[in-house]
Design a protein around this motif. Structure first.
Motif, PDB file in Angstrom:
ATOM      1  N   VAL A   9       0.848  -1.197   0.000  1.00 47.76           N
ATOM      2  CA  VAL A   9       0.000   0.000   0.000  1.00 47.76           C
ATOM      3  C   VAL A   9       0.883   1.247   0.000  1.00 47.76           C
ATOM      4  CG1 VAL A   9      -1.687   1.330   1.341  1.00 47.76           C
ATOM      5  CG2 VAL A   9      -1.990  -1.144   1.044  1.00 47.76           C
ATOM      6  N   GLY A  10       1.946   1.231   0.792  1.00 47.96           N
ATOM      7  CA  GLY A  10       2.880   2.362   0.806  1.00 47.96           C
ATOM      8  C   GLY A  10       3.539   2.580  -0.541  1.00 47.96           C
ATOM      9  N   PHE A  11       3.899   1.498  -1.203  1.00 45.42           N
ATOM     10  CA  PHE A  11       4.490   1.599  -2.541  1.00 45.42           C
ATOM     11  C   PHE A  11       3.518   2.257  -3.518  1.00 45.42           C
ATOM     12  CE2 PHE A  11       5.010  -0.037  -6.842  1.00 45.42           C
ATOM     13  CZ  PHE A  11       6.336   0.309  -7.106  1.00 45.42           C
ATOM     14  N   VAL A  12       2.268   1.825  -3.489  1.00 40.26           N
ATOM     15  CA  VAL A  12       1.255   2.391  -4.389  1.00 40.26           C
ATOM     16  C   VAL A  12       1.052   3.874  -4.080  1.00 40.26           C
ATOM     17  CG1 VAL A  12      -1.173   2.280  -5.102  1.00 40.26           C
ATOM     18  CG2 VAL A  12       0.124   0.165  -4.778  1.00 40.26           C
ATOM     19  N   ALA A  13       1.026   4.227  -2.805  1.00 40.10           N
ATOM     20  CA  ALA A  13       0.855   5.632  -2.420  1.00 40.10           C
ATOM     21  C   ALA A  13       2.019   6.479  -2.928  1.00 40.10           C
ATOM     22  CB  ALA A  13       0.716   5.747  -0.909  1.00 40.10           C
ATOM     23  N   GLY A  86      -9.138  -0.015  -4.856  1.00 42.28           N
ATOM     24  CA  GLY A  86     -10.133  -0.354  -5.873  1.00 42.28           C
ATOM     25  C   GLY A  86     -10.286   0.753  -6.904  1.00 42.28           C
ATOM     26  N   CYS A  87     -10.283   2.006  -6.443  1.00 38.82           N
ATOM     27  CA  CYS A  87     -10.353   3.140  -7.372  1.00 38.82           C
ATOM     28  C   CYS A  87      -9.172   3.126  -8.337  1.00 38.82           C
ATOM     29  CB  CYS A  87     -10.368   4.463  -6.605  1.00 38.82           C
ATOM     30  SG  CYS A  87     -11.910   4.820  -5.755  1.00 38.82           S
ATOM     31  N   ILE A  88      -7.995   2.836  -7.824  1.00 34.75           N
ATOM     32  CA  ILE A  88      -6.797   2.813  -8.662  1.00 34.75           C
ATOM     33  C   ILE A  88      -6.871   1.679  -9.682  1.00 34.75           C
ATOM     34  CG2 ILE A  88      -4.286   2.457  -8.678  1.00 34.75           C
ATOM     35  CD1 ILE A  88      -4.303   3.921  -5.894  1.00 34.75           C
ATOM     36  N   VAL A  89      -7.322   0.514  -9.251  1.00 34.58           N
ATOM     37  CA  VAL A  89      -7.450  -0.621 -10.177  1.00 34.58           C
ATOM     38  C   VAL A  89      -8.435  -0.287 -11.294  1.00 34.58           C
ATOM     39  CG1 VAL A  89      -8.234  -3.017 -10.403  1.00 34.58           C
ATOM     40  CG2 VAL A  89      -6.735  -2.371  -8.502  1.00 34.58           C
ATOM     41  N   VAL A  90      -9.578   0.270 -10.944  1.00 33.77           N
ATOM     42  CA  VAL A  90     -10.581   0.633 -11.956  1.00 33.77           C
ATOM     43  C   VAL A  90     -10.015   1.697 -12.902  1.00 33.77           C
ATOM     44  CG1 VAL A  90     -12.835   1.729 -12.317  1.00 33.77           C
ATOM     45  CG2 VAL A  90     -12.568  -0.046 -10.575  1.00 33.77           C
ATOM     46  N   ALA A 114      -1.606  -5.138  -3.959  1.00 35.50           N
ATOM     47  CA  ALA A 114      -1.837  -4.591  -2.622  1.00 35.50           C
ATOM     48  C   ALA A 114      -3.264  -4.882  -2.161  1.00 35.50           C
ATOM     49  CB  ALA A 114      -1.566  -3.086  -2.620  1.00 35.50           C
ATOM     50  N   LEU A 115      -4.219  -4.785  -3.081  1.00 40.27           N
ATOM     51  CA  LEU A 115      -5.607  -5.066  -2.757  1.00 40.27           C
ATOM     52  C   LEU A 115      -5.800  -6.531  -2.367  1.00 40.27           C
ATOM     53  CD1 LEU A 115      -8.573  -4.160  -2.627  1.00 40.27           C
ATOM     54  CD2 LEU A 115      -8.723  -4.608  -5.092  1.00 40.27           C
TER      55      LEU A 115
END
Length: 124
Positions: A9-13, A86-90, A114-115
């Protein structure tokens, strides 16, 4: 969240903060032109749109950082993390379909992993 989930999650952020910087501040620079494969003319014409996109990426990053570091309630932390991932995946699926297929891998895959880890770790 387990350590692996927090790391992902930190990586994605962080990735979305970097996207914010690229789109809001480096769009028309040499690095922006190279990364997005644009001419100076295209970059100039789309700079306002890119700043808007960058801001939205910043909101996604802020939501993930909020969940990681400031939300204390575990249920709210989980729900917030799942929502923003989920927003990022979509968005990545849509971006891959409408703009550049590689978005599916550069933004979608890290968020999807991450999800999945977040869901598995928090399965009750």
């Amino acid at each position: 969240m387990a350590l692996l989930g927090k790391i992902l999650v930190g990586f994605v952020a962080v990735e979305h903060v970097l996207i914010l910087i690229l789109e809001m501040f480096l769009w028309q620079s040499e690095i922006g032109l190279k990364i997005f494969k644009m001419t100076p003319e295209v970059a100039s014409a789309s700079a306002t749109l890119a700043k808007n996109q960058g801001l939205y990426n910043g909101f996604l990053a802020a939501g993930l950082f909020w969940a990681l570091f400031w939300i204390q309630d575990q249920s709210q932390k989980f729900q917030t993390t799942v929502f923003f991932l989920g927003c990022i995946v979509v968005a990545a699926i849509f971006g891959a379909a409408t703009a550049k297929f590689s978005i599916l891998f550069t933004q979608g895959l890290p968020a999807f992993l991450a999800l999945i880890v977040t869901l598995v770790v928090n399965k009750k």
